[in-house]
Every structure is written in C-alpha cells, then in structure tokens.
Design a protein around this motif. Structure first.
Motif, short mmCIF file in Angstrom:
data_model
loop_
_atom_site.label_atom_id
_atom_site.label_comp_id
_atom_site.label_asym_id
_atom_site.label_seq_id
_atom_site.Cartn_x
_atom_site.Cartn_y
_atom_site.Cartn_z
N GLY A 38 35.05 -0.92 -40.91
CA GLY A 38 35.02 -2.02 -42.07
C GLY A 38 34.32 -3.23 -41.43
N GLU A 39 34.80 -3.55 -40.15
CA GLU A 39 34.08 -4.75 -39.53
C GLU A 39 32.59 -4.70 -39.13
OE1 GLU A 39 34.95 -7.70 -35.54
OE2 GLU A 39 36.38 -5.85 -36.09
N LEU A 40 32.26 -3.47 -38.77
CA LEU A 40 31.04 -3.33 -38.43
C LEU A 40 30.10 -3.13 -39.67
CD1 LEU A 40 28.93 -2.29 -36.32
CD2 LEU A 40 29.39 0.06 -36.82
N ARG A 41 30.55 -2.68 -40.82
CA ARG A 41 29.77 -2.78 -42.21
C ARG A 41 29.69 -4.32 -42.77
NH1 ARG A 41 32.17 1.02 -44.78
NH2 ARG A 41 34.00 -0.03 -45.20
N GLY A 42 30.88 -5.01 -42.37
CA GLY A 42 30.54 -6.47 -42.53
C GLY A 42 29.77 -7.28 -41.86
N VAL A 43 29.59 -7.08 -40.36
CA VAL A 43 28.58 -7.43 -39.47
C VAL A 43 27.18 -7.05 -39.78
CG1 VAL A 43 27.77 -7.42 -37.06
CG2 VAL A 43 30.06 -7.72 -37.60
N MET A 44 27.04 -6.06 -40.15
CA MET A 44 25.53 -5.49 -40.48
C MET A 44 25.02 -5.88 -41.89
SD MET A 44 24.96 -3.91 -37.89
CE MET A 44 23.13 -3.20 -38.46
N ASN A 45 26.08 -5.87 -42.70
CA ASN A 45 25.97 -6.74 -44.20
C ASN A 45 25.54 -8.23 -44.00
OD1 ASN A 45 26.13 -4.27 -45.78
ND2 ASN A 45 28.36 -5.01 -46.14
N HIS A 46 26.15 -8.92 -43.07
CA HIS A 46 25.78 -10.39 -42.85
C HIS A 46 24.29 -10.50 -42.49
CE1 HIS A 46 26.67 -14.38 -42.22
NE2 HIS A 46 26.23 -14.12 -40.96
N TYR A 47 24.30 -9.50 -41.34
CA TYR A 47 22.85 -9.47 -40.71
C TYR A 47 21.71 -9.37 -41.55
CZ TYR A 47 19.13 -8.15 -37.40
OH TYR A 47 18.10 -8.06 -36.77
N LEU A 48 21.85 -8.18 -42.23
CA LEU A 48 20.94 -7.94 -43.34
C LEU A 48 20.50 -9.13 -44.28
CD1 LEU A 48 18.95 -5.72 -44.37
CD2 LEU A 48 20.86 -4.88 -45.91
N THR A 49 21.66 -9.93 -44.69
CA THR A 49 21.46 -10.73 -45.71
C THR A 49 20.83 -11.90 -44.95
OG1 THR A 49 23.55 -10.00 -46.74
CG2 THR A 49 22.83 -12.38 -47.10
N HIS A 50 21.22 -12.06 -43.86
CA HIS A 50 20.53 -13.25 -42.89
C HIS A 50 18.93 -12.95 -42.94
CE1 HIS A 50 19.96 -16.34 -39.89
NE2 HIS A 50 19.27 -15.48 -39.00
N MET A 51 18.72 -11.60 -42.36
CA MET A 51 17.19 -11.36 -42.04
C MET A 51 16.36 -11.32 -43.50
SD MET A 51 16.90 -11.19 -39.22
CE MET A 51 15.49 -10.31 -38.86
N LEU A 52 16.97 -10.99 -44.72
CA LEU A 52 16.11 -11.10 -45.88
C LEU A 52 16.16 -12.26 -46.41
CD1 LEU A 52 17.81 -7.88 -47.59
CD2 LEU A 52 15.44 -8.24 -46.79
N GLY A 53 17.19 -13.29 -46.29
CA GLY A 53 17.28 -14.68 -46.48
C GLY A 53 17.96 -14.65 -47.88
N HIS A 54 18.63 -13.92 -48.40
CA HIS A 54 19.25 -13.42 -49.58
C HIS A 54 19.99 -12.38 -49.60
CE1 HIS A 54 16.36 -10.66 -51.49
NE2 HIS A 54 15.62 -11.20 -50.85
N LYS A 55 21.11 -12.14 -50.42
CA LYS A 55 21.66 -11.04 -50.62
C LYS A 55 20.89 -9.90 -51.28
CE LYS A 55 26.71 -9.74 -51.79
NZ LYS A 55 27.75 -10.56 -52.29
N PRO A 56 20.76 -8.58 -50.85
CA PRO A 56 20.24 -7.74 -51.56
C PRO A 56 20.53 -7.24 -52.94
CG PRO A 56 20.79 -7.11 -49.17
CD PRO A 56 21.40 -8.38 -49.53
N LYS A 57 19.72 -7.09 -53.80
CA LYS A 57 19.98 -6.87 -55.37
C LYS A 57 20.86 -5.62 -55.39
CE LYS A 57 16.00 -9.05 -56.96
NZ LYS A 57 14.73 -8.74 -57.75
N MET A 58 20.73 -4.55 -54.25
CA MET A 58 21.47 -3.32 -54.64
C MET A 58 22.87 -3.40 -53.59
SD MET A 58 19.98 -0.83 -56.17
CE MET A 58 20.67 0.60 -55.79
N HIS A 59 23.10 -4.56 -53.09
CA HIS A 59 24.20 -4.62 -52.28
C HIS A 59 25.67 -4.31 -52.85
CE1 HIS A 59 25.94 -6.32 -48.82
NE2 HIS A 59 27.19 -6.94 -49.54
N GLU A 60 25.76 -5.09 -54.18
CA GLU A 60 26.79 -4.69 -54.90
C GLU A 60 27.13 -3.34 -55.38
OE1 GLU A 60 29.50 -6.69 -55.23
OE2 GLU A 60 28.27 -8.03 -54.03
N TYR A 61 26.01 -2.51 -55.75
CA TYR A 61 26.09 -1.10 -56.06
C TYR A 61 26.44 -0.14 -54.65
CZ TYR A 61 24.30 3.35 -57.65
OH TYR A 61 24.35 4.54 -57.90
N LEU A 62 25.83 -0.33 -53.58
CA LEU A 62 26.11 0.17 -52.51
C LEU A 62 27.48 0.23 -52.13
CD1 LEU A 62 22.74 -0.46 -50.57
CD2 LEU A 62 23.43 1.73 -51.85
#
Length: 68
Positions: A38-62
């Motif tokens: 769970g913590e690793l998923r949070g770190v990776m989600n935060h990193y991906l959001t930072h790299m994209l510059g916004h929250k991915p559209k599919m983020h909530e669905y995934l």
C-alpha cells in the motif's frame, strides 16, 4: 510536511523494495510483503502524478480494480 508538497517520508521497507527494483538484472519480480504494498503504491502514484504534471485520468478507475 507543512509547505512541502513534493516531499514524502517512506519506510525502510519501501526503500529496500525500490532498491531491489533498481538493481533488478533478471526478469523475476521480487516478492513485495503485503504490509509494504500500500505504501509503495502510494509512492508510485505520487511519482507518476508528479512526472505527468497531473493526476492520470484512469487513476480512479485503476484504484477500484486493484481494490477487488
């Protein structure tokens, strides 16, 4: 931390798993203990959001898929 939106504190276990992935030289995926996932998923989600510059559209669905 107050005023530091781009700063995260992670546990030693998550750091160890990230180091395993960085040093991975073969195709086998290292086992990730359930307590760390769970913590690793949070770190990776935060990193991906930072790299994209916004929250991915599919983020909530995934998130709903992995919760099943």
């Amino acid at each position: 931390r107050v005023g530091k939106r781009q700063l995260m504190s992670i546990s030693a276990g998550v750091l160890a798993v990230l180091q395993q992935f960085a040093e991975l030289t073969h195709e086998a995926t290292p086992a990730i203990p359930p307590a760390i996932r769970g913590e690793l998923r949070g770190v990776m989600n935060h990193y991906l959001t930072h790299m994209l510059g916004h929250k991915p559209k599919m983020h909530e669905y995934l998130g709903t898929i992995t919760s099943s």
